[in-house]
Design a protein around this motif. Structure first.
Motif, mmCIF file in Angstrom:
data_model
loop_
_atom_site.group_PDB
_atom_site.id
_atom_site.type_symbol
_atom_site.label_atom_id
_atom_site.label_comp_id
_atom_site.label_asym_id
_atom_site.label_seq_id
_atom_site.Cartn_x
_atom_site.Cartn_y
_atom_site.Cartn_z
ATOM 1 N N GLU A 42 0.847 -1.123 0.020
ATOM 2 C CA GLU A 42 -0.088 -0.061 -0.008
ATOM 3 C C GLU A 42 0.930 1.291 -0.072
ATOM 4 N N GLY A 43 0.228 2.277 -0.768
ATOM 5 C CA GLY A 43 1.021 3.641 -0.523
ATOM 6 C C GLY A 43 0.010 4.782 -0.896
ATOM 7 N N GLU A 44 0.350 6.017 -0.697
ATOM 8 C CA GLU A 44 -0.683 6.942 -0.742
ATOM 9 C C GLU A 44 -0.974 7.164 -2.332
ATOM 10 N N ASN A 45 0.088 6.902 -3.123
ATOM 11 C CA ASN A 45 -0.142 7.013 -4.621
ATOM 12 C C ASN A 45 0.007 5.789 -5.306
ATOM 13 N N THR A 46 -0.318 4.837 -4.666
ATOM 14 C CA THR A 46 0.041 3.338 -5.110
ATOM 15 C C THR A 46 -1.577 2.813 -5.480
ATOM 16 N N GLU A 47 -1.827 2.310 -6.616
ATOM 17 C CA GLU A 47 -2.948 1.638 -7.245
ATOM 18 C C GLU A 47 -2.644 0.351 -7.487
ATOM 19 N N THR A 48 -3.324 -0.693 -6.929
ATOM 20 C CA THR A 48 -3.066 -2.004 -6.821
ATOM 21 C C THR A 48 -4.449 -2.809 -7.449
ATOM 22 N N ILE A 49 -4.084 -3.773 -8.387
ATOM 23 C CA ILE A 49 -5.197 -4.831 -8.793
ATOM 24 C C ILE A 49 -4.719 -6.114 -8.531
ATOM 25 N N ASN A 50 -5.246 -6.875 -8.338
ATOM 26 C CA ASN A 50 -5.302 -8.526 -8.087
ATOM 27 C C ASN A 50 -5.777 -9.344 -9.190
ATOM 28 N N ILE A 51 -4.869 -9.938 -9.897
ATOM 29 C CA ILE A 51 -5.254 -10.942 -11.053
ATOM 30 C C ILE A 51 -4.430 -12.048 -10.783
ATOM 31 N N PRO A 52 -5.171 -13.277 -10.179
ATOM 32 C CA PRO A 52 -4.183 -14.292 -9.829
ATOM 33 C C PRO A 52 -3.491 -14.864 -11.103
ATOM 34 N N TYR A 53 -2.138 -15.395 -10.843
ATOM 35 C CA TYR A 53 -1.278 -16.000 -11.904
ATOM 36 C C TYR A 53 -1.989 -16.872 -12.927
ATOM 37 N N PHE A 54 -2.683 -17.954 -12.246
ATOM 38 C CA PHE A 54 -3.267 -18.984 -13.078
ATOM 39 C C PHE A 54 -4.359 -18.535 -13.949
ATOM 40 N N GLN A 55 -4.855 -17.196 -14.046
ATOM 41 C CA GLN A 55 -5.550 -16.396 -14.926
ATOM 42 C C GLN A 55 -5.173 -15.961 -16.053
ATOM 43 N N LEU A 56 -3.398 -15.817 -16.056
ATOM 44 C CA LEU A 56 -2.775 -15.349 -17.057
ATOM 45 C C LEU A 56 -1.994 -16.330 -17.861
ATOM 46 N N LEU A 57 -2.162 -17.802 -17.449
ATOM 47 C CA LEU A 57 -1.159 -18.363 -18.109
ATOM 48 C C LEU A 57 -1.382 -18.642 -19.607
ATOM 49 N N ASP A 58 -2.722 -18.273 -20.132
ATOM 50 C CA ASP A 58 -2.708 -18.338 -21.561
ATOM 51 C C ASP A 58 -2.597 -16.889 -22.135
ATOM 52 N N GLY A 59 -2.047 -15.965 -21.440
ATOM 53 C CA GLY A 59 -1.812 -14.622 -21.996
ATOM 54 C C GLY A 59 -2.166 -13.425 -21.035
ATOM 55 N N VAL A 60 -1.825 -12.208 -21.587
ATOM 56 C CA VAL A 60 -2.135 -11.172 -20.768
ATOM 57 C C VAL A 60 -2.840 -10.076 -21.394
ATOM 58 N N GLU A 61 -3.395 -10.322 -22.690
ATOM 59 C CA GLU A 61 -4.196 -9.621 -23.613
ATOM 60 C C GLU A 61 -5.491 -9.208 -22.938
ATOM 61 N N SER A 62 -5.934 -9.744 -22.062
ATOM 62 C CA SER A 62 -7.353 -9.615 -21.595
ATOM 63 C C SER A 62 -7.286 -8.407 -20.381
ATOM 64 N N ILE A 63 -6.209 -8.025 -19.933
ATOM 65 C CA ILE A 63 -5.868 -7.204 -18.834
ATOM 66 C C ILE A 63 -5.255 -5.895 -18.996
ATOM 67 N N MET A 64 -4.778 -5.938 -20.513
ATOM 68 C CA MET A 64 -4.059 -4.849 -20.928
ATOM 69 C C MET A 64 -4.750 -3.407 -20.800
ATOM 70 N N GLU A 65 -6.039 -3.326 -21.003
ATOM 71 C CA GLU A 65 -6.595 -2.245 -21.028
ATOM 72 C C GLU A 65 -6.860 -1.809 -19.460
ATOM 73 N N LYS A 66 -6.707 -2.580 -18.662
ATOM 74 C CA LYS A 66 -6.471 -2.238 -17.051
ATOM 75 C C LYS A 66 -5.226 -1.543 -16.758
ATOM 76 N N VAL A 67 -4.189 -1.580 -17.412
ATOM 77 C CA VAL A 67 -2.994 -1.172 -17.146
ATOM 78 C C VAL A 67 -2.990 0.525 -17.544
ATOM 79 N N PRO A 68 -2.873 1.582 -16.842
ATOM 80 C CA PRO A 68 -2.753 2.727 -17.021
ATOM 81 C C PRO A 68 -1.549 3.257 -17.780
ATOM 82 N N VAL A 69 -1.373 4.066 -18.572
ATOM 83 C CA VAL A 69 -0.432 4.510 -19.501
ATOM 84 C C VAL A 69 0.440 5.484 -19.009
#
Length: 382
Positions: A42-69
């Protein structure tokens, strides 16, 4: 920061600096949901999301839109391996710079950041060692080439190195009480530095090693400038809980009083017996002390308790105004507040207590596992 296979390793020290300087960072935590919900970075300017590893074994394309630029991206897991794999996948997916936490949450759990609290009146200084990953706080008081360490953690090499770099010799090591949420490094540090190890005798009924009795009247002097450390018996969190007034400026409260909460009385299974002691210490004994003393606790529960540069401190009078645990008028309501509906007890706390008594020994890896998770010494921690 070091780079391997295109992704960049971020150390726990580097992450600590980001959080203490309140830089923006986005954390992708790939641990299991239950582990994430129990304990996270945790931190004052820390944003965190949780996506378990096993959900990403087939790729990370589905979460790319959740990652801020345009924000630092850090992938975190328990030990390192899974986060490195996911970071590599995100790099391949088109993110230009991705970090992973070197050593995972285990390294985050163990890192200590020394922070200078202030100078002493006759020379010397007091330092706070902030363990962001666990919420633990230790202290080193230095004067005229000598030092005392209070509530040392098991990573004793950090205190030894800091003392050497500061040109002081550790002469005294003290525990404010018998700890239950983390393994004390006090006895080990005293042995390594040939210092005197002090422990409250009322917490030492079952310890199996020699110690010096930490009691009122046994003022401890550090250096030739007579920086007095005055022990004050303040039971409630444990039967032997002892506070310190240092240099007539600082009140080291151990685990009985925090910045936003108060200590819980139930970690030895004696909440009903100790709740009266807790109220007496907080509502009467501390009330008799100078109200301009700076409170320095042994833990913090929330990131909001960290002030400038990571300091965890507040004037005693301020706590009597703002700390909810110090403003419960009814003794009955106080008793209910500190003995019912408490947070879950610390992970492996019974084994940790036995470890701190000297009754069992464990490997370094076992000790890491015993301490995983947040501290839960306070009444109002979530």
């Amino acid at each position: 920061m070091t780079s391997t296979t295109g992704v960049i390793a971020m150390t726990a020290k580097e992450l600590t600096q980001i959080i203490l300087t309140k830089e923006k960072i986005f954390i992708l935590d790939v641990r299991n949901e239950s582990d994430f919900n129990d304990w996270r970075i945790e931190g004052e300017n820390t944003e965190t999301i949780n996506i378990p590893y096993f959900q990403l074994l087939d790729g990370v394309e589905s979460i790319m839109e959740k990652v801020p630029v345009g924000r630092t991206l850090l992938v975190v897991c328990a030990k390192e391996g899974s986060s490195k794999y996911v970071a590599e996948q995100m790099l391949d997916a088109g993110i230009s710079q991705v970090y992973y936490l070197q050593g995972g949450m285990k390294s985050w759990n163990e890192y200590l950041q020394p922070v200078k609290i202030g100078d002493l009146k006759q020379g010397g200084a007091i330092y706070q060692f902030v363990r962001l990953g666990k919420g633990c706080l230790s202290y080193m008081i230095m004067s005229e080439g000598e030092a005392a360490v209070i509530d040392a953690l098991r990573m004793t090499e950090i205190f030894v190195q800091f003392a050497e770099e500061s040109g002081v010799q550790i002469k005294h090591v003290l525990d404010t009480h018998l700890h239950a949420d983390h393994i004390s490094g006090g006895r080990k540090l005293a042995e390594e530095t040939r210092a005197t190890y002090w422990l409250p005798p009322k917490d030492a009924d079952e310890v199996v090693f020699p110690y010096a009795k930490l009691e009122e009247g046994n003022n401890i002097t550090i250096g030739s400038t007579a920086i007095y450390m005055e022990p004050i018996y303040s039971p409630g969190h444990t039967k032997g809980s002892t506070s310190f007034i240092v240099d007539k400026q600082y009140l080291l409260t151990g685990d009985i009083l925090f910045i936003e909460s108060i200590g819980r009385p139930d970690l030895a299974g004696k909440a009903d017996d100790w709740v009266g002691d807790l109220r007496t210490s907080l509502y009467h004994r501390y009330k008799q002390l100078a109200q301009d003393l700076i409170v320095l606790p042994a833990h913090f529960g929330k990131i909001t308790e960290l002030g400038e540069g990571g300091k965890v401190m507040a004037q005693l009078s301020e706590l009597y105004r703002n700390n909810a645990g110090l403003n419960i008028d009814s003794e009955e309501i106080f008793r209910i507040a500190v003995s019912e509906n408490l947070p879950s007890q610390p992970h492996a706390y019974q084994e940790i207590r036995r470890m701190n008594m000297g009754k069992i020994t464990t490997s370094k890896e076992e000790q890491r596992d015993m301490e995983m998770g947040p501290n839960r010494c306070a009444v109002h921690d979530n």
